[in-house]
Design a protein around this motif. Structure first.
Motif, PDB file in Angstrom:
ATOM      1  N   LEU A   7       0.831  -1.206   0.000  1.00 36.06           N
ATOM      2  CA  LEU A   7       0.000   0.000   0.000  1.00 36.06           C
ATOM      3  C   LEU A   7       0.867   1.258   0.000  1.00 36.06           C
ATOM      4  CD1 LEU A   7      -2.943   1.042   0.154  1.00 36.06           C
ATOM      5  CD2 LEU A   7      -2.653   1.084   2.628  1.00 36.06           C
ATOM      6  N   LEU A   8       1.952   1.253   0.749  1.00 33.79           N
ATOM      7  CA  LEU A   8       2.871   2.393   0.790  1.00 33.79           C
ATOM      8  C   LEU A   8       3.492   2.633  -0.584  1.00 33.79           C
ATOM      9  CD1 LEU A   8       4.331   4.543   2.518  1.00 33.79           C
ATOM     10  CD2 LEU A   8       6.087   2.835   2.933  1.00 33.79           C
ATOM     11  N   ILE A   9       3.876   1.579  -1.267  1.00 33.98           N
ATOM     12  CA  ILE A   9       4.462   1.725  -2.602  1.00 33.98           C
ATOM     13  C   ILE A   9       3.448   2.307  -3.576  1.00 33.98           C
ATOM     14  CG2 ILE A   9       5.369   0.426  -4.580  1.00 33.98           C
ATOM     15  CD1 ILE A   9       6.695  -1.451  -2.513  1.00 33.98           C
ATOM     16  N   ILE A  10       2.209   1.836  -3.500  1.00 30.93           N
ATOM     17  CA  ILE A  10       1.162   2.355  -4.387  1.00 30.93           C
ATOM     18  C   ILE A  10       0.901   3.833  -4.104  1.00 30.93           C
ATOM     19  CG2 ILE A  10      -1.300   2.185  -4.926  1.00 30.93           C
ATOM     20  CD1 ILE A  10      -1.014  -0.859  -4.516  1.00 30.93           C
ATOM     21  N   VAL A  11       0.828   4.215  -2.828  1.00 32.80           N
ATOM     22  CA  VAL A  11       0.585   5.607  -2.474  1.00 32.80           C
ATOM     23  C   VAL A  11       1.758   6.484  -2.913  1.00 32.80           C
ATOM     24  CG1 VAL A  11       0.263   7.185  -0.517  1.00 32.80           C
ATOM     25  CG2 VAL A  11      -1.007   5.056  -0.610  1.00 32.80           C
ATOM     26  N   ALA A  14       1.407   7.051  -6.598  1.00 33.85           N
ATOM     27  CA  ALA A  14       0.318   7.987  -6.855  1.00 33.85           C
ATOM     28  C   ALA A  14       0.739   9.417  -6.514  1.00 33.85           C
ATOM     29  CB  ALA A  14      -0.918   7.591  -6.047  1.00 33.85           C
ATOM     30  N   LEU A  15       1.471   9.589  -5.427  1.00 29.90           N
ATOM     31  CA  LEU A  15       1.957  10.922  -5.068  1.00 29.90           C
ATOM     32  C   LEU A  15       2.905  11.459  -6.136  1.00 29.90           C
ATOM     33  CD1 LEU A  15       2.217  13.267  -3.024  1.00 29.90           C
ATOM     34  CD2 LEU A  15       4.104  12.017  -2.014  1.00 29.90           C
ATOM     35  N   GLY A  16       3.796  10.618  -6.616  1.00 29.79           N
ATOM     36  CA  GLY A  16       4.702  11.038  -7.681  1.00 29.79           C
ATOM     37  C   GLY A  16       3.955  11.455  -8.929  1.00 29.79           C
ATOM     38  N   LEU A  17       2.902  10.716  -9.270  1.00 27.96           N
ATOM     39  CA  LEU A  17       2.088  11.056 -10.423  1.00 27.96           C
ATOM     40  C   LEU A  17       1.380  12.391 -10.211  1.00 27.96           C
ATOM     41  CD1 LEU A  17       1.299   8.303 -12.437  1.00 27.96           C
ATOM     42  CD2 LEU A  17      -0.686   9.784 -12.367  1.00 27.96           C
ATOM     43  N   PHE A  18       0.827  12.600  -9.022  1.00 30.56           N
ATOM     44  CA  PHE A  18       0.137  13.862  -8.722  1.00 30.56           C
ATOM     45  C   PHE A  18       1.102  15.042  -8.804  1.00 30.56           C
ATOM     46  CE2 PHE A  18      -3.647  11.816  -7.896  1.00 30.56           C
ATOM     47  CZ  PHE A  18      -4.625  12.655  -7.395  1.00 30.56           C
TER      48      PHE A  18
END
Length: 116
Positions: A7-11, A14-18
């Motif tokens: 979950l941490l890797i996915i978040v 997603a933060l990098g994408l944002f």
């Protein structure tokens, strides 16, 4: 715990994408872009900025929970085989010191070359 790490890797992704899709706010390396505001960048920027803060908060919370779980030792499966092998491995003695109760090996005698 594995679930939290995934979950941490996915978040994080997603933060990098944002962060990458946000419109630069000006200054620094972001200067010199076009000034057209055709698609309502301000409104999109607000959503992306709020999403960035939410993902950042999630990263902090998940990281702290992973640390808490790891320190409490509630998962017994993570250190089963590896920790058992590490506990059984004898620690090497420092150089030029024999283990307790043994004499150090004698120094080799100097050998001279035979004359030709």
């Amino acid at each position: 715990m594995i679930f939290l790490i995934i979950l941490l890797i996915i978040v994080c992704l997603a933060l990098g994408l944002f962060v990458l899709i946000q419109n630069p706010k000006g200054g620094g390396l972001a200067t010199g872009g076009s000034g057209s505001n055709m698609f309502g960048v301000q409104r999109t920027g607000d959503v992306l900025e709020k999403g960035t803060w939410i993902f950042l908060t999630l990263i902090v919370v998940i990281s702290l929970s992973i640390t808490t779980i790891a320190k409490s030792g509630s998962t017994g499966s993570t250190d089963s085989k590896i920790q058992h092998l590490l506990d059984k491995t004898p620690t090497p003695s420092p150089i030029n010191q024999a283990p307790a109760g043994q004499k150090p090996a004698p120094a080799p005698a100097n050998q001279t070359k035979p004359a030709k």
